[in-house]
Scaffold this motif. Structure first.
Motif, PDB file in Angstrom:
ATOM      1  N   VAL A  83      47.423  43.781  26.509  1.00 45.93           N
ATOM      2  CA  VAL A  83      47.749  43.070  25.281  1.00 45.93           C
ATOM      3  C   VAL A  83      48.642  43.964  24.420  1.00 45.93           C
ATOM      4  O   VAL A  83      48.367  45.155  24.264  1.00 45.93           O
ATOM      5  N   PRO A  84      49.739  43.440  23.868  1.00 47.84           N
ATOM      6  CA  PRO A  84      50.656  44.260  23.064  1.00 47.84           C
ATOM      7  C   PRO A  84      49.972  44.882  21.852  1.00 47.84           C
ATOM      8  O   PRO A  84      49.015  44.335  21.296  1.00 47.84           O
ATOM      9  N   SER A  85      50.467  46.027  21.440  1.00 44.43           N
ATOM     10  CA  SER A  85      49.832  46.820  20.386  1.00 44.43           C
ATOM     11  C   SER A  85      49.663  46.054  19.079  1.00 44.43           C
ATOM     12  O   SER A  85      48.663  46.240  18.375  1.00 44.43           O
ATOM     13  N   LEU A  86      50.615  45.188  18.742  1.00 47.82           N
ATOM     14  CA  LEU A  86      50.546  44.499  17.459  1.00 47.82           C
ATOM     15  C   LEU A  86      49.493  43.401  17.426  1.00 47.82           C
ATOM     16  O   LEU A  86      49.218  42.838  16.362  1.00 47.82           O
ATOM     17  N   LEU A  87      48.875  43.090  18.560  1.00 51.36           N
ATOM     18  CA  LEU A  87      47.862  42.045  18.622  1.00 51.36           C
ATOM     19  C   LEU A  87      46.484  42.599  18.974  1.00 51.36           C
ATOM     20  O   LEU A  87      45.514  41.849  19.052  1.00 51.36           O
ATOM     21  N   GLN A  88      46.379  43.897  19.146  1.00 48.30           N
ATOM     22  CA  GLN A  88      45.133  44.474  19.628  1.00 48.30           C
ATOM     23  C   GLN A  88      44.061  44.547  18.547  1.00 48.30           C
ATOM     24  O   GLN A  88      44.354  44.839  17.382  1.00 48.30           O
ATOM     25  N   THR A  89      42.825  44.301  18.953  1.00 49.50           N
ATOM     26  CA  THR A  89      41.701  44.559  18.066  1.00 49.50           C
ATOM     27  C   THR A  89      41.505  46.069  17.976  1.00 49.50           C
ATOM     28  O   THR A  89      42.018  46.835  18.808  1.00 49.50           O
ATOM     29  N   GLU A  90      40.756  46.499  16.978  1.00 51.01           N
ATOM     30  CA  GLU A  90      40.540  47.936  16.806  1.00 51.01           C
ATOM     31  C   GLU A  90      39.827  48.531  18.013  1.00 51.01           C
ATOM     32  O   GLU A  90      40.190  49.614  18.492  1.00 51.01           O
ATOM     33  N   GLU A  91      38.815  47.825  18.537  1.00 54.20           N
ATOM     34  CA  GLU A  91      38.052  48.351  19.664  1.00 54.20           C
ATOM     35  C   GLU A  91      38.905  48.407  20.935  1.00 54.20           C
ATOM     36  O   GLU A  91      38.812  49.363  21.720  1.00 54.20           O
ATOM     37  N   TYR A  92      39.716  47.392  21.149  1.00 58.06           N
ATOM     38  CA  TYR A  92      40.604  47.364  22.319  1.00 58.06           C
ATOM     39  C   TYR A  92      41.614  48.511  22.216  1.00 58.06           C
ATOM     40  O   TYR A  92      41.851  49.231  23.194  1.00 58.06           O
ATOM     41  N   ALA A  93      42.213  48.692  21.037  1.00 58.61           N
ATOM     42  CA  ALA A  93      43.187  49.765  20.836  1.00 58.61           C
ATOM     43  C   ALA A  93      42.549  51.129  21.063  1.00 58.61           C
ATOM     44  O   ALA A  93      43.148  52.022  21.685  1.00 58.61           O
ATOM     45  N   ARG A  94      41.320  51.301  20.582  1.00 57.94           N
ATOM     46  CA  ARG A  94      40.649  52.591  20.739  1.00 57.94           C
ATOM     47  C   ARG A  94      40.378  52.891  22.213  1.00 57.94           C
ATOM     48  O   ARG A  94      40.576  54.026  22.671  1.00 57.94           O
ATOM     49  N   ALA A  95      39.939  51.891  22.955  1.00 63.43           N
ATOM     50  CA  ALA A  95      39.683  52.097  24.378  1.00 63.43           C
ATOM     51  C   ALA A  95      40.969  52.384  25.137  1.00 63.43           C
ATOM     52  O   ALA A  95      41.017  53.267  26.012  1.00 63.43           O
ATOM     53  N   LEU A  96      42.033  51.662  24.812  1.00 60.91           N
ATOM     54  CA  LEU A  96      43.304  51.843  25.509  1.00 60.91           C
ATOM     55  C   LEU A  96      43.931  53.196  25.197  1.00 60.91           C
ATOM     56  O   LEU A  96      44.367  53.927  26.101  1.00 60.91           O
ATOM     57  N   LEU A  97      43.970  53.562  23.917  1.00 61.44           N
ATOM     58  CA  LEU A  97      44.575  54.831  23.534  1.00 61.44           C
ATOM     59  C   LEU A  97      43.734  56.016  23.989  1.00 61.44           C
ATOM     60  O   LEU A  97      44.270  57.080  24.301  1.00 61.44           O
ATOM     61  N   GLY A  98      42.429  55.820  24.040  1.00 58.04           N
ATOM     62  CA  GLY A  98      41.575  56.897  24.535  1.00 58.04           C
ATOM     63  C   GLY A  98      41.878  57.234  25.976  1.00 58.04           C
ATOM     64  O   GLY A  98      41.802  58.398  26.392  1.00 58.04           O
ATOM     65  N   ALA A  99      42.250  56.223  26.769  1.00 57.85           N
ATOM     66  CA  ALA A  99      42.612  56.463  28.167  1.00 57.85           C
ATOM     67  C   ALA A  99      44.016  57.037  28.282  1.00 57.85           C
ATOM     68  O   ALA A  99      44.280  57.919  29.104  1.00 57.85           O
ATOM     69  N   ALA A 100      44.949  56.540  27.447  1.00 56.48           N
ATOM     70  CA  ALA A 100      46.337  57.004  27.518  1.00 56.48           C
ATOM     71  C   ALA A 100      46.488  58.441  27.018  1.00 56.48           C
ATOM     72  O   ALA A 100      47.381  59.171  27.462  1.00 56.48           O
ATOM     73  N   TRP A 101      45.618  58.857  26.074  1.00 57.24           N
ATOM     74  CA  TRP A 101      45.683  60.205  25.502  1.00 57.24           C
ATOM     75  C   TRP A 101      44.398  60.959  25.815  1.00 57.24           C
ATOM     76  O   TRP A 101      43.813  61.621  24.967  1.00 57.24           O
ATOM     77  N   VAL A 102      43.967  60.873  27.065  1.00 58.91           N
ATOM     78  CA  VAL A 102      42.687  61.438  27.477  1.00 58.91           C
ATOM     79  C   VAL A 102      42.630  62.951  27.294  1.00 58.91           C
ATOM     80  O   VAL A 102      41.546  63.537  27.174  1.00 58.91           O
ATOM     81  N   ASN A 103      43.779  63.611  27.250  1.00 64.27           N
ATOM     82  CA  ASN A 103      43.807  65.071  27.109  1.00 64.27           C
ATOM     83  C   ASN A 103      43.894  65.517  25.654  1.00 64.27           C
ATOM     84  O   ASN A 103      44.089  66.697  25.377  1.00 64.27           O
ATOM     85  N   ARG A 104      43.773  64.591  24.704  1.00 63.95           N
ATOM     86  CA  ARG A 104      43.849  64.927  23.287  1.00 63.95           C
ATOM     87  C   ARG A 104      42.472  64.826  22.630  1.00 63.95           C
ATOM     88  O   ARG A 104      41.567  64.153  23.126  1.00 63.95           O
TER      89      ARG A 104
END
Length: 281
Positions: free
Chosen positions: A116-137
């Motif tokens: 789902v595109p970033s501008l439509l994401q729920t907070e929980e969806y965004a957190r799960a997605l970004l947590g995987a994309a920036w797993v080393n941060r």
């Protein structure tokens, strides 16, 4: 108006004035004891033209009086900080430019094949997605990126008359980001946005075949004033790029137009989203 739009207008004006004066970048750079590459970056809006520099440039171009005052004021306005400055610690330079442009668009067209595109994401969806994309941060940095994403949504949500057209790959509806509950809530959010009339979504079914977008996601931005040309934006795991060359923007637009013709209709797409959301819970 965002400072990036003003910076692009200033860059265009300075380039036109130099050309009208019959001068090359090398000519101007040597007169100001400045690197030619710096002048090039100013004229392409990749570097800020500080008011003091603009004030020195204009006499070289034969510009004086009120006309010069207007251009210098534009340079001052273009130097103002936008809202995203508070998040600059988690934004690359290219992304700052895109976010500034995104916030001024009159129409946004998005192709996203996988999520789902970033501008439509729920907070929980965004957190799960970004947590995987920036797993080393560190978690704190990931959270900053989540809050930046939500702030972008807020800025665009306050834009009256904004047109948002999206083409999603069917995979974006099934890709389980986070828990099943997070995915179901995200799909419910899409249906709500559709029903509110805020966005138009078409889904590219698995059976669509070649779509022209197999190499990844992209965004097209159109602006309300003709002096601000449309731009494209492409993104991948480790970076992104603005697309400003008119022929390349036209290519992205042609692909998006093709995708819309082979995608499900908005009504069929809504029905499919509801079905997948129901099955996800």
């Amino acid at each position: 108006m965002a400072s990036i739009i003003k910076r692009r207008r200033l860059a265009s004006a300075l380039r036109q004035l130099r050309e009208q004066a019959g001068l090359t970048l090398e000519d101007v750079a040597s007169r100001l004891d400045m690197a030619q590459s710096t002048m090039s970056r100013i004229e392409t809006a990749r570097a800020r033209a500080r008011p003091v520099i603009v004030h020195s440039l204009l006499p070289i171009y034969g510009i004086h009086g009120i006309e010069a005052d207007v251009i210098v004021q534009l340079a001052r306005d273009a130097s103002q900080r936008d809202w995203w400055y508070a998040y600059r610690d988690v934004m690359a330079d290219w992304f700052r430019t895109f976010v500034g442009l995104e916030g001024e668009a009159a129409k946004i067209q998005v192709f996203q094949p996988q999520v789902v595109p970033s501008l439509l994401q729920t907070e929980e969806y965004a957190r799960a997605l970004l947590g995987a994309a920036w797993v080393n941060r560190k978690p704190a940095e990931v959270e900053r990126r989540v809050q930046l994403r939500l702030r972008r949504q807020e800025v665009l949500g306050n834009r009256p008359g904004l047109q948002c057209q999206l083409v999603l790959g069917e995979a974006a509806l099934h890709c389980r980001i986070g828990t099943p509950e997070i995915l179901a809530a995200q799909l419910d959010r899409l249906v709500q946005l559709i029903d509110d009339g805020r966005i138009m979504i078409q889904v590219l079914p698995f059976t669509a075949g070649a779509t022209g977008g197999e190499l990844g996601q992209f965004v097209l931005l159109d602006f309300p004033y003709p002096e601000d040309p449309p731009v494209g934006y492409v993104e991948h795991l480790v970076g992104g790029q603005l697309v400003e060359e008119p022929t390349e923007v036209d290519r992205l637009r042609a692909v998006f137009r093709h995708q819309r013709t082979i995608a499900l209709s908005p009504e069929e797409s809504r029905k499919l989203i509801v079905e997948v959301a129901t099955a996800a819970t």
